[in-house]
Design a protein around this motif. Structure first.
Motif, PDB file in Angstrom:
ATOM      1  N   ARG A  78      12.375  80.300 -63.374  1.00 28.08           N
ATOM      2  CA  ARG A  78      12.536  80.283 -61.918  1.00 28.08           C
ATOM      3  C   ARG A  78      13.661  81.214 -61.477  1.00 28.08           C
ATOM      4  NH1 ARG A  78      17.135  77.724 -60.250  1.00 28.08           N
ATOM      5  NH2 ARG A  78      18.037  76.103 -61.611  1.00 28.08           N
ATOM      6  N   ARG A  79      13.590  81.618 -60.224  1.00 27.02           N
ATOM      7  CA  ARG A  79      14.666  82.429 -59.658  1.00 27.02           C
ATOM      8  C   ARG A  79      15.902  81.564 -59.428  1.00 27.02           C
ATOM      9  NH1 ARG A  79      10.927  85.416 -55.098  1.00 27.02           N
ATOM     10  NH2 ARG A  79       9.448  86.357 -56.560  1.00 27.02           N
ATOM     11  N   ALA A  80      17.037  82.225 -59.451  1.00 22.67           N
ATOM     12  CA  ALA A  80      18.310  81.495 -59.417  1.00 22.67           C
ATOM     13  C   ALA A  80      18.493  80.666 -58.142  1.00 22.67           C
ATOM     14  CB  ALA A  80      19.464  82.477 -59.574  1.00 22.67           C
ATOM     15  N   LYS A  81      18.037  81.151 -57.009  1.00 24.89           N
ATOM     16  CA  LYS A  81      18.320  80.486 -55.736  1.00 24.89           C
ATOM     17  C   LYS A  81      17.201  79.541 -55.288  1.00 24.89           C
ATOM     18  CE  LYS A  81      21.297  84.231 -54.098  1.00 24.89           C
ATOM     19  NZ  LYS A  81      21.562  85.232 -53.032  1.00 24.89           N
ATOM     20  N   VAL A 100      -2.460  76.904 -71.936  1.00 26.14           N
ATOM     21  CA  VAL A 100      -1.171  77.314 -72.487  1.00 26.14           C
ATOM     22  C   VAL A 100      -0.423  78.103 -71.411  1.00 26.14           C
ATOM     23  CG1 VAL A 100       0.019  78.567 -74.331  1.00 26.14           C
ATOM     24  CG2 VAL A 100      -2.187  77.462 -74.795  1.00 26.14           C
ATOM     25  N   ILE A 101       0.855  77.845 -71.289  1.00 28.88           N
ATOM     26  CA  ILE A 101       1.716  78.632 -70.407  1.00 28.88           C
ATOM     27  C   ILE A 101       2.840  79.221 -71.249  1.00 28.88           C
ATOM     28  CG2 ILE A 101       3.364  78.573 -68.490  1.00 28.88           C
ATOM     29  CD1 ILE A 101       1.667  76.439 -67.176  1.00 28.88           C
ATOM     30  N   THR A 102       3.112  80.506 -71.021  1.00 24.55           N
ATOM     31  CA  THR A 102       4.206  81.196 -71.714  1.00 24.55           C
ATOM     32  C   THR A 102       5.136  81.788 -70.656  1.00 24.55           C
ATOM     33  OG1 THR A 102       2.709  81.806 -73.523  1.00 24.55           O
ATOM     34  CG2 THR A 102       4.795  83.016 -73.351  1.00 24.55           C
ATOM     35  N   ILE A 103       6.421  81.548 -70.817  1.00 21.65           N
ATOM     36  CA  ILE A 103       7.387  82.205 -69.927  1.00 21.65           C
ATOM     37  C   ILE A 103       8.501  82.814 -70.767  1.00 21.65           C
ATOM     38  CG2 ILE A 103       6.938  80.606 -68.019  1.00 21.65           C
ATOM     39  CD1 ILE A 103       9.774  79.431 -68.570  1.00 21.65           C
ATOM     40  N   PHE A 104       9.202  83.768 -70.185  1.00 22.95           N
ATOM     41  CA  PHE A 104      10.366  84.332 -70.859  1.00 22.95           C
ATOM     42  C   PHE A 104      11.631  83.987 -70.092  1.00 22.95           C
ATOM     43  CE2 PHE A 104       9.596  87.616 -67.699  1.00 22.95           C
ATOM     44  CZ  PHE A 104      10.873  88.073 -67.356  1.00 22.95           C
ATOM     45  N   GLY A 105      12.710  83.904 -70.831  1.00 25.61           N
ATOM     46  CA  GLY A 105      14.017  83.667 -70.224  1.00 25.61           C
ATOM     47  C   GLY A 105      15.057  84.539 -70.906  1.00 25.61           C
ATOM     48  N   LYS A 106      16.216  84.636 -70.292  1.00 27.18           N
ATOM     49  CA  LYS A 106      17.262  85.529 -70.784  1.00 27.18           C
ATOM     50  C   LYS A 106      18.073  84.888 -71.918  1.00 27.18           C
ATOM     51  CE  LYS A 106      16.407  88.744 -67.697  1.00 27.18           C
ATOM     52  NZ  LYS A 106      15.779  90.020 -68.087  1.00 27.18           N
ATOM     53  N   GLU A 125      20.646  76.307 -67.125  1.00 28.37           N
ATOM     54  CA  GLU A 125      19.976  75.345 -66.245  1.00 28.37           C
ATOM     55  C   GLU A 125      18.602  75.866 -65.828  1.00 28.37           C
ATOM     56  OE1 GLU A 125      22.500  74.672 -62.930  1.00 28.37           O
ATOM     57  OE2 GLU A 125      24.173  73.903 -64.139  1.00 28.37           O
ATOM     58  N   ILE A 126      18.529  77.169 -65.535  1.00 31.26           N
ATOM     59  CA  ILE A 126      17.260  77.780 -65.131  1.00 31.26           C
ATOM     60  C   ILE A 126      16.216  77.648 -66.229  1.00 31.26           C
ATOM     61  CG2 ILE A 126      16.177  80.036 -64.735  1.00 31.26           C
ATOM     62  CD1 ILE A 126      18.632  80.771 -63.046  1.00 31.26           C
ATOM     63  N   ILE A 127      16.621  77.917 -67.465  1.00 29.90           N
ATOM     64  CA  ILE A 127      15.695  77.810 -68.596  1.00 29.90           C
ATOM     65  C   ILE A 127      15.195  76.375 -68.734  1.00 29.90           C
ATOM     66  CG2 ILE A 127      15.467  77.979 -71.105  1.00 29.90           C
ATOM     67  CD1 ILE A 127      17.573  80.253 -70.972  1.00 29.90           C
ATOM     68  N   TYR A 128      16.116  75.429 -68.718  1.00 29.94           N
ATOM     69  CA  TYR A 128      15.738  74.020 -68.885  1.00 29.94           C
ATOM     70  C   TYR A 128      14.798  73.567 -67.768  1.00 29.94           C
ATOM     71  CZ  TYR A 128      15.902  68.958 -68.997  1.00 29.94           C
ATOM     72  OH  TYR A 128      15.538  67.636 -69.028  1.00 29.94           O
ATOM     73  N   ASP A 129      15.160  73.862 -66.518  1.00 33.82           N
ATOM     74  CA  ASP A 129      14.340  73.439 -65.379  1.00 33.82           C
ATOM     75  C   ASP A 129      12.920  73.988 -65.482  1.00 33.82           C
ATOM     76  OD1 ASP A 129      16.525  72.187 -64.320  1.00 33.82           O
ATOM     77  OD2 ASP A 129      16.945  73.704 -62.798  1.00 33.82           O
ATOM     78  N   SER A 130      12.817  75.272 -65.807  1.00 31.16           N
ATOM     79  CA  SER A 130      11.510  75.936 -65.842  1.00 31.16           C
ATOM     80  C   SER A 130      10.624  75.365 -66.939  1.00 31.16           C
ATOM     81  CB  SER A 130      11.705  77.439 -66.036  1.00 31.16           C
ATOM     82  OG  SER A 130      12.520  77.984 -65.024  1.00 31.16           O
ATOM     83  N   VAL A 131      11.202  75.205 -68.123  1.00 32.00           N
ATOM     84  CA  VAL A 131      10.422  74.675 -69.241  1.00 32.00           C
ATOM     85  C   VAL A 131      10.011  73.235 -68.979  1.00 32.00           C
ATOM     86  CG1 VAL A 131      10.457  74.119 -71.704  1.00 32.00           C
ATOM     87  CG2 VAL A 131      11.547  76.233 -70.894  1.00 32.00           C
ATOM     88  N   ASP A 139      -1.199  72.050 -71.712  1.00 28.73           N
ATOM     89  CA  ASP A 139      -1.331  71.363 -72.996  1.00 28.73           C
ATOM     90  C   ASP A 139      -0.275  71.832 -73.996  1.00 28.73           C
ATOM     91  OD1 ASP A 139      -3.596  70.120 -71.956  1.00 28.73           O
ATOM     92  OD2 ASP A 139      -4.943  71.675 -72.738  1.00 28.73           O
ATOM     93  N   GLU A 140       0.089  73.106 -73.883  1.00 31.30           N
ATOM     94  CA  GLU A 140       1.034  73.688 -74.846  1.00 31.30           C
ATOM     95  C   GLU A 140       1.912  74.693 -74.114  1.00 31.30           C
ATOM     96  OE1 GLU A 140       0.924  75.777 -79.301  1.00 31.30           O
ATOM     97  OE2 GLU A 140      -0.935  75.274 -78.248  1.00 31.30           O
ATOM     98  N   PHE A 141       3.209  74.634 -74.426  1.00 28.67           N
ATOM     99  CA  PHE A 141       4.154  75.511 -73.741  1.00 28.67           C
ATOM    100  C   PHE A 141       4.892  76.387 -74.752  1.00 28.67           C
ATOM    101  CE2 PHE A 141       8.089  76.862 -71.877  1.00 28.67           C
ATOM    102  CZ  PHE A 141       7.727  77.218 -70.591  1.00 28.67           C
ATOM    103  N   ILE A 142       4.930  77.698 -74.454  1.00 27.35           N
ATOM    104  CA  ILE A 142       5.577  78.668 -75.340  1.00 27.35           C
ATOM    105  C   ILE A 142       6.714  79.342 -74.582  1.00 27.35           C
ATOM    106  CG2 ILE A 142       5.258  80.807 -76.671  1.00 27.35           C
ATOM    107  CD1 ILE A 142       2.292  79.932 -77.003  1.00 27.35           C
ATOM    108  N   TYR A 143       7.876  79.334 -75.196  1.00 28.34           N
ATOM    109  CA  TYR A 143       9.039  79.959 -74.575  1.00 28.34           C
ATOM    110  C   TYR A 143       9.402  81.227 -75.332  1.00 28.34           C
ATOM    111  CZ  TYR A 143      13.765  80.916 -72.974  1.00 28.34           C
ATOM    112  OH  TYR A 143      14.874  81.543 -72.468  1.00 28.34           O
TER     113      TYR A 143
END
Length: 530
Positions: A78-81, A100-106, A125-131, A139-143
């Motif tokens: 998610r965006r910071a704001k 399946v959903i895949t997202i990237f984070g910093k 916090e952004i990574i945790y919230d999004s995941v 069904d399955e989440f890939i980070y």
């Protein structure tokens, strides 16, 4: 190292970021079915929040009946704001309704500070919230931990904290990404082992770019250190220098490491899959690709050919047919009699090492290649040369003379057609014909076939489908010799011929005549079919 590794194909997402790649929705759907048939476990279809094309793809992909693969959508944290439930990118991922959903984070503090311009703790916090939020909608989440290796080298403690946030959020797979493609093999080994110590129960993946020409090697090395989820693209498509090439990774895993990533039968489809997807992308297939390229098991040197005729293992690291490829022997100035024997056997011509025809053909090939001929792809010209030395060429026609006239119109707005005239002799009859064409070669082609079709009506089926000109010895400028390669078809078979001359018309004439003679002999059952 595990016996089972899951293959995650990102050709339709990361691969389309390649400079030369653009796909329609219909193309993406077709490729999805091809990849599913190959047996990959995941197909990353695109980023639904980035463009209407990918949104349309995910809508239509729901109607596909896939046998092996799960489709994954892709996006970012998610965006910071914004609250996670209000972020348009997050909403689009949910609405894509992919299993399946895949997202990237910093993972790299440099990116957090300089690109996102937020605090390190806020990024966690952004990574945790999004995941945590998205995990409830699939069904399955890939980070994907973007720039993980660079981040670890710069601040290992913080890079590991970013993974911890994804693990606590509920990610099923944590992918370590070398986004800049600059990690060295010894670094990747050390870092993966440290990640495993920190997260002994995590399912770990690898995502390699190829900027240091190490994408495949580092991926294989990662698997050797316990990675069980492998990401890459067909033929190594991708931004800048591309992604890790699945067409090399899969056979290495399967045949060299004994890892059952796809079935034996599906592995045999790998070469045709590589070529099909290039065709859909309107790209020339790279003949020098390992495993799946036309040159991967091609042998040119006489010593090599002599050895593989005795035992193919002498110069081949695997059996080509395991990946759907085949052995080829090239004929050139580097050839020995073994090359001639091999090629002759493949086209049904019995020749042994003491054959006068074979030795004479080899001598002529060496002479002609010195003049600029190229028989490695011109198989039809090679076969005609060999049959000539065996006395098997029929005297179908003789060209007594030809003239090509290129006139310039006074009206410069239109190009004047070129005129060619030919006089041919067939047995005791002479035919004198003229024809027009878009250029000198086209005019000559039209004229010669117009003259011969009177005697050989089946030449109406003959069509030129490819024409390549190469200037030889360019230091001579306009006086340089020219090589012409022609591909012809009669809608049943294709064949290639070659000609060399002091100008493009002479070179083209030789290649054209070979093409016509080959067609006539083929129809008479006197040459091999291709």
């Amino acid at each position: 190292m595990h016996d089972q590794v899951k293959i995650f194909d990102t050709t339709l997402r990361d691969g389309t970021q390649s400079e030369d790649v653009s796909l329609l929705v219909e193309d993406k759907l077709t490729i999805t079915e091809i990849l599913d048939d190959l047996g990959v476990h995941y197909i990353e279809g695109g980023w639904p929040g980035s463009n209407p094309k990918d949104e349309d793809y995910f809508r239509q992909a729901k109607s596909l009946h896939l046998k092996n693969a799960k489709i994954s959508s892709f996006g970012s944290t998610r965006r910071a704001k914004l609250k996670v439930e209000d972020d348009p990118n997050i909403i689009q991922l949910v609405e894509s309704q992919t299993p399946v959903i895949t997202i990237f984070g910093k993972s790299w503090d440099l990116h957090v500070k300089d690109a996102l311009k937020i605090s390190l703790s806020e990024n966690l916090e952004i990574i945790y919230d999004s995941v945590q939020y998205l995990k409830k909608h699939c069904d399955e989440f890939i980070y994907d931990a973007e720039h993980f290796f660079d981040g670890f080298k710069n601040d290992p403690e913080y890079a590991l904290k970013t993974l911890q946030s994804a693990v606590e959020g509920g990610a099923d797979v944590i992918v370590l990404a070398d986004t800049n493609g600059g990690i060295m093999p010894w670094e990747i080994e050390e870092i993966i082992e440290k990640v495993k110590l920190k997260f002994p129960n995590a399912v770990l993946g690898i995502h390699q770019h190829n900027d240091s020409e190490l994408g495949v090697a580092n991926t294989i090395l990662a698997v050797n250190h316990g990675i069980v989820h492998v990401q890459g693209t067909i033929n190594g498509y991708g931004e800048r220098c591309g992604n890790a090439n699945l067409c090399s990774i899969i056979p290495n895993l399967k045949l060299k490491m004994g890892i059952d990533c796809i079935s034996d039968e599906n592995l045999k489809k790998l070469t045709i899959v590589s070529k099909k997807i290039d065709e859909i992308l309107n790209l020339h297939h790279n003949k020098h690709l390992p495993f799946v390229g036309e040159s991967a098991f091609a042998h040119k040197g006489g010593v090599h050919v002599s050895a593989i005729l005795k035992n193919s293992k002498t110069y081949e690291h695997i059996v080509p047919e395991l990946v759907g490829n085949s052995q080829r022997v090239l004929v050139s100035d580097l050839s020995g009699i073994s090359n001639i024997i091999y090629k002759a056997q493949n086209i049904g011509i019995p020749i042994d090492k003491d054959s006068k025809a074979g030795k004479n053909a080899l001598a002529e090939i060496k002479k002609l290649e010195n003049e600029g001929y190229y028989f490695e792809t011109a198989d039809a010209s090679f076969e005609l040369l060999l049959r000539k030395h065996r006395g098997e060429i029929r005297d179908y026609f003789e060209v007594l003379s030809y003239t090509v006239i290129d006139r310039e119109r006074c009206d410069k707005s239109q190009r004047s057609p070129v005129e060619a005239t030919v006089i041919v002799k067939v047995k005791d009859k002479i035919e004198h014909t003229a024809s027009l064409g878009n250029g000198p070669v086209n005019a000559l082609d039209n004229a010669i076939r117009k003259a011969l079709i009177v005697f050989y009506p089946n030449l109406a089926e003959l069509a030129l489908i490819d024409y390549k000109v190469r200037i030889l010895k360019s230091v001579q400028g306009t006086g340089a010799s020219v090589r012409v390669l022609i591909q012809s078809t009669d809608k049943k078979d294709r064949w290639e011929t070659v000609g060399v001359g002091e100008d493009v018309i002479e070179a083209s004439k030789k290649a054209l005549f070979d093409s016509i003679i080959y067609k006539l002999m083929k129809d008479d059952g006197l040459v091999s079919k291709r």
